[in-house]
Design a protein around this motif. Structure first.
Motif, PDB file in Angstrom:
ATOM      1  N   ASP A   2      40.646  59.857  29.262  1.00  0.00           N
ATOM      2  CA  ASP A   2      39.959  59.198  28.158  1.00  0.00           C
ATOM      3  C   ASP A   2      39.760  60.236  27.063  1.00  0.00           C
ATOM      4  O   ASP A   2      38.923  61.139  27.200  1.00  0.00           O
ATOM      5  CB  ASP A   2      38.601  58.651  28.598  1.00  0.00           C
ATOM      6  N   ARG A  49      42.450  62.781  13.435  1.00  0.00           N
ATOM      7  CA  ARG A  49      42.805  62.896  14.860  1.00  0.00           C
ATOM      8  C   ARG A  49      43.769  64.053  15.068  1.00  0.00           C
ATOM      9  O   ARG A  49      44.823  64.128  14.455  1.00  0.00           O
ATOM     10  CB  ARG A  49      43.435  61.596  15.321  1.00  0.00           C
ATOM     11  N   GLU A  67      36.976  67.386  24.915  1.00  0.00           N
ATOM     12  CA  GLU A  67      37.997  66.625  24.197  1.00  0.00           C
ATOM     13  C   GLU A  67      38.498  65.429  24.998  1.00  0.00           C
ATOM     14  O   GLU A  67      38.991  64.461  24.432  1.00  0.00           O
ATOM     15  CB  GLU A  67      39.193  67.511  23.860  1.00  0.00           C
ATOM     16  N   GLN A 102      38.407  61.706  23.788  1.00  0.00           N
ATOM     17  CA  GLN A 102      37.191  61.502  23.016  1.00  0.00           C
ATOM     18  C   GLN A 102      37.537  61.388  21.533  1.00  0.00           C
ATOM     19  O   GLN A 102      38.324  62.165  21.009  1.00  0.00           O
ATOM     20  CB  GLN A 102      36.218  62.659  23.250  1.00  0.00           C
ATOM     21  N   LYS A 103      36.924  60.429  20.876  1.00  0.00           N
ATOM     22  CA  LYS A 103      37.159  60.228  19.443  1.00  0.00           C
ATOM     23  C   LYS A 103      36.341  61.237  18.655  1.00  0.00           C
ATOM     24  O   LYS A 103      35.210  61.535  18.985  1.00  0.00           O
ATOM     25  CB  LYS A 103      36.790  58.809  19.043  1.00  0.00           C
ATOM     26  N   SER A 104      36.961  61.744  17.607  1.00  0.00           N
ATOM     27  CA  SER A 104      36.255  62.699  16.741  1.00  0.00           C
ATOM     28  C   SER A 104      36.029  62.063  15.377  1.00  0.00           C
ATOM     29  O   SER A 104      36.647  61.065  15.024  1.00  0.00           O
ATOM     30  CB  SER A 104      37.060  63.990  16.602  1.00  0.00           C
ATOM     31  N   ASP A 105      35.130  62.674  14.600  1.00  0.00           N
ATOM     32  CA  ASP A 105      34.804  62.147  13.280  1.00  0.00           C
ATOM     33  C   ASP A 105      35.904  62.417  12.258  1.00  0.00           C
ATOM     34  O   ASP A 105      36.125  61.640  11.356  1.00  0.00           O
ATOM     35  CB  ASP A 105      33.484  62.751  12.779  1.00  0.00           C
TER      36      ASP A 105
END
Length: 148
Positions: free
Chosen positions: A71, A79, A43, A73-76
């Motif tokens: 940092d 958020r 994450e 992490q971007k998720s699909d």
């Protein structure tokens, strides 16, 4: 620091420089394990800042901070808030419970970990900012000028 918005600040506190060395070495070694666990979770990526920032603390004779950039992490999907509290609580319990010097020095040390946004970085860190990079070392004594 300019490349990151969020940080963990590890503050290490002690009554003497000798105790600070022992306590700081222990907390930093444990922090490396926590960083590894956070990175493996996927994450968040944690980027340790390799420098320590000494500062004057109102209660403790010896104090320094160390920073770890986060940092996320971007998720699909939508958020989800990132909650590091369980990891931080586990870290704090581990450093206190497992330190071999706890019986002898336990009342002479302390440590804190907290989330800090870039705009909230402490003045003892920002005071060392010199352009895009930070240099926490005090200015070197000037050498006497030798004219030819």
């Amino acid at each position: 620091f300019d490349q990151h918005k969020h940080f963990l600040e590890l503050s290490v506190l002690a009554t003497t420089p000798q105790i600070l060395d022992k306590w700081g070495g222990w907390t930093e070694s444990r922090m490396r394990f926590m960083v590894k666990r956070l990175d493996e979770g996927g994450e968040v990526q944690v980027r340790p800042w390799p420098k320590q920032y000494s500062y004057k603390h109102e209660k403790w004779a010896c104090a320094y901070s160390q920073f770890f950039a986060l940092d996320v992490q971007k998720s699909d999907g939508p958020r989800q808030p990132l909650d590091l509290r369980p990891h931080l609580k586990s870290f704090m319990e581990e450093i206190v419970r497992k330190w071999s010097g706890a019986d002898e020095f336990g009342s002479q040390v302390d440590a804190h970990v907290r989330h800090v946004k870039r705009k909230e970085l402490p003045t003892h860190v920002m005071a060392h900012q010199d352009g895009p990079d930070l240099d926490p070392a005090p200015p070197a004594a000037k050498r006497p000028r030798t004219d030819p």
